[in-house]
Write a protein that holds these residues in place. Structure first.
Motif, mmCIF file in Angstrom:
data_model
loop_
_atom_site.group_PDB
_atom_site.id
_atom_site.type_symbol
_atom_site.label_atom_id
_atom_site.label_comp_id
_atom_site.label_asym_id
_atom_site.label_seq_id
_atom_site.Cartn_x
_atom_site.Cartn_y
_atom_site.Cartn_z
ATOM 1 N N LEU A 244 0.828 -1.206 0.000
ATOM 2 C CA LEU A 244 0.000 0.000 0.000
ATOM 3 C C LEU A 244 0.868 1.263 0.000
ATOM 4 C CD1 LEU A 244 -2.995 0.862 0.146
ATOM 5 C CD2 LEU A 244 -2.767 0.847 2.620
ATOM 6 N N LEU A 245 1.995 1.213 0.731
ATOM 7 C CA LEU A 245 2.881 2.372 0.829
ATOM 8 C C LEU A 245 3.952 2.408 -0.268
ATOM 9 C CD1 LEU A 245 3.367 2.418 4.692
ATOM 10 C CD2 LEU A 245 2.092 4.074 3.319
ATOM 11 N N GLY A 246 4.049 1.345 -1.048
ATOM 12 C CA GLY A 246 5.033 1.310 -2.129
ATOM 13 C C GLY A 246 6.444 1.045 -1.644
ATOM 14 N N VAL A 247 6.557 0.303 -0.542
ATOM 15 C CA VAL A 247 7.874 -0.085 -0.019
ATOM 16 C C VAL A 247 7.884 -1.599 0.113
ATOM 17 C CG1 VAL A 247 8.189 2.101 1.215
ATOM 18 C CG2 VAL A 247 7.176 0.151 2.413
ATOM 19 N N ASN A 248 9.038 -2.159 0.466
ATOM 20 C CA ASN A 248 9.044 -3.610 0.650
ATOM 21 C C ASN A 248 8.772 -3.975 2.104
ATOM 22 O OD1 ASN A 248 11.564 -3.901 2.116
ATOM 23 N ND2 ASN A 248 12.613 -3.497 0.171
ATOM 24 N N ARG A 249 8.460 -5.235 2.296
ATOM 25 C CA ARG A 249 8.080 -5.757 3.605
ATOM 26 C C ARG A 249 9.181 -5.558 4.646
ATOM 27 N NH1 ARG A 249 9.169 -9.873 6.201
ATOM 28 N NH2 ARG A 249 10.432 -11.129 4.873
ATOM 29 N N ARG A 250 10.419 -5.687 4.232
ATOM 30 C CA ARG A 250 11.547 -5.517 5.159
ATOM 31 C C ARG A 250 11.647 -4.079 5.665
ATOM 32 N NH1 ARG A 250 15.874 -9.118 1.865
ATOM 33 N NH2 ARG A 250 14.963 -11.138 2.402
ATOM 34 N N THR A 251 11.260 -3.142 4.833
ATOM 35 C CA THR A 251 11.282 -1.734 5.236
ATOM 36 C C THR A 251 10.285 -1.492 6.368
ATOM 37 O OG1 THR A 251 11.976 -1.020 3.036
ATOM 38 C CG2 THR A 251 10.942 0.641 4.436
ATOM 39 N N SER B 286 10.455 7.727 5.768
ATOM 40 C CA SER B 286 10.630 9.057 5.191
ATOM 41 C C SER B 286 9.418 9.915 5.526
ATOM 42 C CB SER B 286 10.778 8.955 3.668
ATOM 43 O OG SER B 286 9.538 8.542 3.102
ATOM 44 N N LEU B 287 9.577 11.206 5.383
ATOM 45 C CA LEU B 287 8.455 12.120 5.613
ATOM 46 C C LEU B 287 7.295 11.783 4.682
ATOM 47 C CD1 LEU B 287 7.229 14.498 7.062
ATOM 48 C CD2 LEU B 287 8.381 16.015 5.443
ATOM 49 N N ASN B 288 7.603 11.441 3.453
ATOM 50 C CA ASN B 288 6.569 11.059 2.494
ATOM 51 C C ASN B 288 5.772 9.854 2.996
ATOM 52 O OD1 ASN B 288 5.266 11.328 -0.117
ATOM 53 N ND2 ASN B 288 6.312 9.417 -0.662
ATOM 54 N N ILE C 23 5.434 8.923 6.156
ATOM 55 C CA ILE C 23 4.654 9.355 7.321
ATOM 56 C C ILE C 23 3.391 10.073 6.862
ATOM 57 C CG2 ILE C 23 4.623 10.938 9.299
ATOM 58 C CD1 ILE C 23 7.562 10.154 9.769
ATOM 59 N N VAL C 24 3.521 10.920 5.869
ATOM 60 C CA VAL C 24 2.352 11.621 5.312
ATOM 61 C C VAL C 24 1.347 10.603 4.774
ATOM 62 C CG1 VAL C 24 1.571 13.135 3.448
ATOM 63 C CG2 VAL C 24 3.553 13.778 4.822
ATOM 64 N N ASN C 25 1.829 9.617 4.037
ATOM 65 C CA ASN C 25 0.928 8.599 3.478
ATOM 66 C C ASN C 25 0.234 7.794 4.578
ATOM 67 O OD1 ASN C 25 1.383 9.327 0.833
ATOM 68 N ND2 ASN C 25 3.074 7.899 0.572
ATOM 69 N N MET C 26 0.977 7.428 5.632
ATOM 70 C CA MET C 26 0.359 6.704 6.746
ATOM 71 C C MET C 26 -0.679 7.579 7.439
ATOM 72 S SD MET C 26 3.370 4.457 8.523
ATOM 73 C CE MET C 26 4.810 5.466 8.191
ATOM 74 N N SER C 27 -0.391 8.858 7.535
ATOM 75 C CA SER C 27 -1.324 9.801 8.152
ATOM 76 C C SER C 27 -2.624 9.862 7.351
ATOM 77 C CB SER C 27 -0.678 11.193 8.223
ATOM 78 O OG SER C 27 -1.604 12.161 8.613
ATOM 79 N N ILE C 28 -2.511 9.941 6.058
ATOM 80 C CA ILE C 28 -3.684 10.008 5.184
ATOM 81 C C ILE C 28 -4.479 8.705 5.256
ATOM 82 C CG2 ILE C 28 -4.429 10.100 2.764
ATOM 83 C CD1 ILE C 28 -1.988 12.044 2.343
ATOM 84 N N LEU C 29 -3.796 7.579 5.173
ATOM 85 C CA LEU C 29 -4.475 6.282 5.185
ATOM 86 C C LEU C 29 -5.196 6.006 6.496
ATOM 87 C CD1 LEU C 29 -1.713 4.105 3.506
ATOM 88 C CD2 LEU C 29 -3.961 4.638 2.545
ATOM 89 N N SER C 30 -4.611 6.446 7.591
ATOM 90 C CA SER C 30 -5.168 6.125 8.911
ATOM 91 C C SER C 30 -6.038 7.230 9.482
ATOM 92 C CB SER C 30 -4.037 5.820 9.889
ATOM 93 O OG SER C 30 -3.234 6.970 10.071
ATOM 94 N N VAL D 81 4.689 11.897 14.789
ATOM 95 C CA VAL D 81 6.083 12.252 15.056
ATOM 96 C C VAL D 81 6.361 12.747 16.463
ATOM 97 C CG1 VAL D 81 6.632 12.666 12.632
ATOM 98 C CG2 VAL D 81 5.804 14.550 14.014
ATOM 99 N N LYS D 82 5.343 13.154 17.210
ATOM 100 C CA LYS D 82 5.569 13.592 18.585
ATOM 101 C C LYS D 82 5.518 12.392 19.503
ATOM 102 C CE LYS D 82 3.875 18.280 18.140
ATOM 103 N NZ LYS D 82 2.841 19.233 18.545
ATOM 104 N N GLY D 83 6.634 12.115 20.162
ATOM 105 C CA GLY D 83 6.743 10.935 21.008
ATOM 106 C C GLY D 83 5.913 10.985 22.261
#
Length: 103
Positions: free
Chosen positions: A34-41, A53-55, A57-64, A72-74
Motif C-alpha cells: 500500500l505504501l510502495g515499499v518492501n516488507r523488510r522496510t 521518510s516524511l513522504n 509518514i504523510v501517506n500513513m497519516s492520510i491512510l489512517s 512524530v511527537k513521542g
C-alpha cells in the motif's frame, strides 16, 4: 512504550505497528504494498531499525486519518481527524480508541 513520571511515551515504531494492525488491519506485506515499499522496510520501521521518510509518514497519516503531528511527537497520543466520516465509522474509531487505552 516508555513511561516517565506518569506520562506514557509511545514510540514511532509502536504507532506504525498500531496503525497497521488495529486501524488498517493489514499484515506487513499488504501494508508495505500500500505504501510502495518492501516488507523488510516496514519491519525495520516497526523494530526501530530505521525511520520512515516524511513522504511515508504523510501517506500513513492520510491512510489512517491520524494527524502527522501525532505520528512524530513521542509524547502525544494519536489525535484522530474525524472529517467526512459516517456515524458507523465514528463508532468504530471510538472502539479502537477504547481498546488502545486499555493497553
Amino acid at each position: 512504550m516508555v513511561q516517565k513520571e506518569g506520562v506514557v511515551f509511545v514510540t514511532l515504531s509502536e504507532k506504525i505497528q498500531f496503525v497497521r494492525k488495529n486501524i488498517l488491519k493489514l499484515n506487513v506485506s499488504d501494508f508495505a504494498e500500500l505504501l510502495g515499499v518492501n516488507r523488510r522496510t516496514v519491519s525495520a520501521w516497526e523494530h526501530e531499525e530505521m525511520n520512515p521518510s516524511l513522504n511515508n509518514i504523510v501517506n500513513m497519516s492520510i491512510l489512517s486519518n491520524i494527524s502527522i503531528d501525532s505520528f512524530v511527537k513521542g509524547n502525544q497520543s494519536f489525535e484522530l481527524i474525524c472529517r467526512d466520516i459516517s456515524r458507523e465509522q465514528y463508532d468504530i474509531l471510538n472502539q479502537v480508541i477504547k481498546e488502545y487505552k486499555k493497553r
